[in-house]
Design an enzyme around this catalytic site. Structure first.
Site, PDB file in Angstrom:
ATOM      1  N   TYR A 129       1.775  29.184  51.269  1.00  0.00           N
ATOM      2  CA  TYR A 129       1.489  28.222  52.336  1.00  0.00           C
ATOM      3  C   TYR A 129       2.289  26.945  52.152  1.00  0.00           C
ATOM      4  O   TYR A 129       1.918  26.083  51.339  1.00  0.00           O
ATOM      5  CB  TYR A 129      -0.001  27.868  52.338  1.00  0.00           C
ATOM      6  CG  TYR A 129      -0.941  28.963  52.783  1.00  0.00           C
ATOM      7  CD1 TYR A 129      -0.480  30.101  53.446  1.00  0.00           C
ATOM      8  CD2 TYR A 129      -2.306  28.853  52.550  1.00  0.00           C
ATOM      9  CE1 TYR A 129      -1.350  31.088  53.858  1.00  0.00           C
ATOM     10  CE2 TYR A 129      -3.188  29.832  52.966  1.00  0.00           C
ATOM     11  CZ  TYR A 129      -2.709  30.950  53.617  1.00  0.00           C
ATOM     12  OH  TYR A 129      -3.567  31.943  54.036  1.00  0.00           O
ATOM     13  N   LYS A 158       1.164  36.556  51.598  1.00  0.00           N
ATOM     14  CA  LYS A 158       0.238  36.213  52.685  1.00  0.00           C
ATOM     15  C   LYS A 158       0.759  34.945  53.341  1.00  0.00           C
ATOM     16  O   LYS A 158       0.811  33.884  52.707  1.00  0.00           O
ATOM     17  CB  LYS A 158      -1.168  35.997  52.129  1.00  0.00           C
ATOM     18  CG  LYS A 158      -2.231  35.599  53.140  1.00  0.00           C
ATOM     19  CD  LYS A 158      -3.581  35.477  52.423  1.00  0.00           C
ATOM     20  CE  LYS A 158      -4.719  35.177  53.382  1.00  0.00           C
ATOM     21  NZ  LYS A 158      -4.872  33.726  53.623  1.00  0.00           N
TER      22      LYS A 158
END
Length: 264
Positions: free
Chosen positions: A146, A177
């Site tokens: 992220y 992810k």
């Protein structure tokens, strides 16, 4: 990269991680609409659905609740995480070692890295130690990649998300992810940035709750772009009937069906 063909983290190469690390990361506010989901048993029950390949939780929930579900649920233990009470530059405390995660039965481990944060160097070094320990246990490493930090102008930019996937590949993650970059074409670019077919598997982060149709369209775009699947929390357990959407996700992710077919 580890092959996920025989890993409990995947089913025929496809991944659907049910994330439930929100109690630490977001606090009780995520459970306001459905306060019963504050109880971990309610979400572990959801995780027994056939579409779910793994449930991601912090150490305390893994210790306290996974033993009752170990025959029906694959465990992904998050190694780091920080409360929403923290107001500094994005960072994440290491709360669990890989050795301990393996001892309590983890089939995979997860680690958040905030690329672009002032803490990135320290977090990358912590990831290095965790990734190498995961290799010793022969269990997959999932990176919550992220980009965040005061130096980033737009963390949601498609090129930034592709960079996040590439960072996961370069540092040795088996699964990246990442946020949905906005289109199938942008996701194709992200999958290629992660090394393509033989690189790190790319899964979409579920994010905030949206309508069934909008959510499934994004998931379908991810699958059509060569992504491996989804890591989702709120879009499942914040729903009145989580099973209904999981049935649809099984159709899209595991069976390759259209959104219309899944909705019907």
């Amino acid at each position: 990269m580890l092959s996920l063909e025989d890993s409990p983290l995947a089913r025929d190469g496809k991944i659907l991680i049910l994330a439930y690390d929100h109690g630490l990361e977001h606090g009780p506010s995520d459970f306001t609409e459905h306060p019963e989901r504050m109880s971990p048993e309610t979400v572990f029950d959801v995780a027994t659905h056939d579409a779910v390949t793994s449930v991601a939780v912090q150490k305390g929930l893994a210790e306290g609740y996974y033993p009752s579900y170990e025959d029906d649920v694959s465990l992904l233990t998050k190694l780091n995480g920080t409360s929403n009470l923290w107001m500094g530059e994005p960072d994440s405390a290491v709360n669990c070692t890989v050795d301990y995660a393996a001892d309590i039965g983890a089939d995979a481990v997860g680690f958040t890295l905030y690329g672009g944060s002032n803490s990135e160097i320290e977090m990358a070094e912590e990831f290095r130690d965790a990734q190498e320990a995961a290799r010793e246990h022969d269990i997959p490493m999932v990176m919550w990649s992220y980009p965040r930090g005061q130096g980033l102008r737009n963390a949601s930019d498609a090129d930034t998300i592709a960079y996040a996937a590439r960072e996961a590949l370069e540092l040795g993650a088996d699964v990246a992810k990442v946020k949905y970059p906005g289109s199938r074409e942008a996701m194709e670019h992200t999958v290629q940035a992660a090394g393509g077919e033989n690189g790190a598997k790319v899964v979409m982060s579920g994010g905030s709750k949206v309508s069934d149709e909008a959510f499934l369209k994004n998931v379908k775009a991810v699958m059509d772009a060569g992504g491996a699947g989804l890591a989702v929390g709120r879009n499942i357990w914040q729903r009145e009937n989580p099973t209904q959407l999981l049935d649809a996700l099984e159709a899209v992710i595991h069976e390759g069906r259209s959104v219309d077919a899944a909705l019907s």
